[in-house]
Design a protein around this motif. Structure first.
Motif, PDB file in Angstrom:
ATOM      1  N   SER A   1      -3.144   0.659  -8.939  1.00  0.00           N
ATOM      2  CA  SER A   1      -3.377  -0.207  -7.697  1.00  0.00           C
ATOM      3  C   SER A   1      -3.579  -1.636  -7.955  1.00  0.00           C
ATOM      4  O   SER A   1      -4.043  -2.068  -8.892  1.00  0.00           O
ATOM      5  CB  SER A   1      -4.405   0.362  -6.904  1.00  0.00           C
ATOM      6  OG  SER A   1      -4.577  -0.470  -5.903  1.00  0.00           O
TER       7      SER A   1
ATOM      8  N   TYR B   1       0.919  -1.051  -0.060  1.00  0.00           N
ATOM      9  CA  TYR B   1       0.058  -0.061   0.072  1.00  0.00           C
ATOM     10  C   TYR B   1       0.947   1.275  -0.038  1.00  0.00           C
ATOM     11  O   TYR B   1       0.597   2.137  -0.791  1.00  0.00           O
ATOM     12  CB  TYR B   1      -0.940  -0.040   1.406  1.00  0.00           C
ATOM     13  CG  TYR B   1      -1.888   1.141   1.448  1.00  0.00           C
ATOM     14  CD1 TYR B   1      -2.838   1.630   0.520  1.00  0.00           C
ATOM     15  CD2 TYR B   1      -1.418   2.034   2.441  1.00  0.00           C
ATOM     16  CE1 TYR B   1      -3.344   2.566   0.725  1.00  0.00           C
ATOM     17  CE2 TYR B   1      -1.858   3.267   2.464  1.00  0.00           C
ATOM     18  CZ  TYR B   1      -3.268   3.623   1.801  1.00  0.00           C
ATOM     19  OH  TYR B   1      -3.851   4.833   1.925  1.00  0.00           O
TER      20      TYR B   1
ATOM     21  N   VAL C   1       1.143   4.112  -2.778  1.00  0.00           N
ATOM     22  CA  VAL C   1       0.513   5.573  -2.322  1.00  0.00           C
ATOM     23  C   VAL C   1       1.762   6.565  -2.892  1.00  0.00           C
ATOM     24  O   VAL C   1       1.553   7.770  -3.139  1.00  0.00           O
ATOM     25  CB  VAL C   1       0.100   5.608  -0.828  1.00  0.00           C
ATOM     26  CG1 VAL C   1       0.245   7.024  -0.581  1.00  0.00           C
ATOM     27  CG2 VAL C   1      -0.952   4.969  -0.754  1.00  0.00           C
TER      28      VAL C   1
ATOM     29  N   GLU D   1      -5.969  -0.453  -1.574  1.00  0.00           N
ATOM     30  CA  GLU D   1      -6.456   0.618  -0.662  1.00  0.00           C
ATOM     31  C   GLU D   1      -7.804   0.192   0.332  1.00  0.00           C
ATOM     32  O   GLU D   1      -7.728   0.158   1.461  1.00  0.00           O
ATOM     33  CB  GLU D   1      -7.089   2.031  -1.390  1.00  0.00           C
ATOM     34  CG  GLU D   1      -5.877   2.670  -2.178  1.00  0.00           C
ATOM     35  CD  GLU D   1      -6.009   2.194  -3.625  1.00  0.00           C
ATOM     36  OE1 GLU D   1      -6.119   3.098  -4.279  1.00  0.00           O
ATOM     37  OE2 GLU D   1      -6.246   1.088  -3.921  1.00  0.00           O
TER      38      GLU D   1
END
Length: 173
Positions: free
Chosen positions: A122, A107, A111, A137
């Motif tokens: 993602s 994660y 990000v 997420e």
């Protein structure tokens, strides 16, 4: 002697897929496959991970010219956990305990790449046990919420009320 067709695995294990996922989530998985996104299959059962991954691969490959040329790992060993950070399309099966340890790093990597010219999509997490397909997420948020709920001993009714309140809050925002 009967000759097996090319998609015999998909024919045999097809019911497994439809018992794990609803149609909307299957469409999400197929779209991620066709868009060559990183797919991470997570479950507590290594046999179920293999069944689902081979069935999905064979369903896509059997009737089309689509070929999967990237990583296809049905049960990732702990020593190779860094392969989850690969910036190219993958189909990787991971046991839930191993994945939960690496989810925060995955994660954070996603990000941190958002503000760079090299933004990566993602990773798509296919939670086989829950029958859900989600972005990293969402997976992290659900995992963190479940962890908080486990630490706070409450009744089932109080937990349901907390989830309802969170959903209402999200709709308001």
């Amino acid at each position: 002697m009967k000759i097996r067709s090319k998609n015999s695995i998909a024919e045999f294990l097809g019911p497994v897929i439809f018992s794990c996922f609803d149609l909307v989530d299957l469409v999400k998985v197929f779209s991620c496959l066709l868009l060559e996104r990183q797919l991470l299959f997570v479950s507590n059962r290594p046999d179920l991970i293999s069944k689902v991954m081979f069935t999905l691969r064979d369903l896509i490959l059997s009737k089309t010219d689509f070929q999967w040329h990237c990583f296809f790992i049905t049960c990732l060993p702990t020593i190779l956990i860094d392969n989850l950070n690969a910036p190219f399309p993958t189909m990787i099966g991971v046991l839930r305990g191993v994945f939960d340890q690496a989810a925060d790093e995955l994660y954070d990597l996603y990000v941190s790449s958002l503000n760079t010219p090299f933004t990566i999509p993602s990773p798509c997490v296919v939670d086989i046990d829950e029958g859900k397909v989600m972005e990293i997420e969402e997976y992290k948020a659900v995992r963190d919420l479940n962890h908080i709920m486990e630490r706070n001993p409450q009744t089932t009714a109080q937990r349901a009320a907390a989830f309802e309140a969170q959903e209402v809050l999200q709709r308001v925002e």
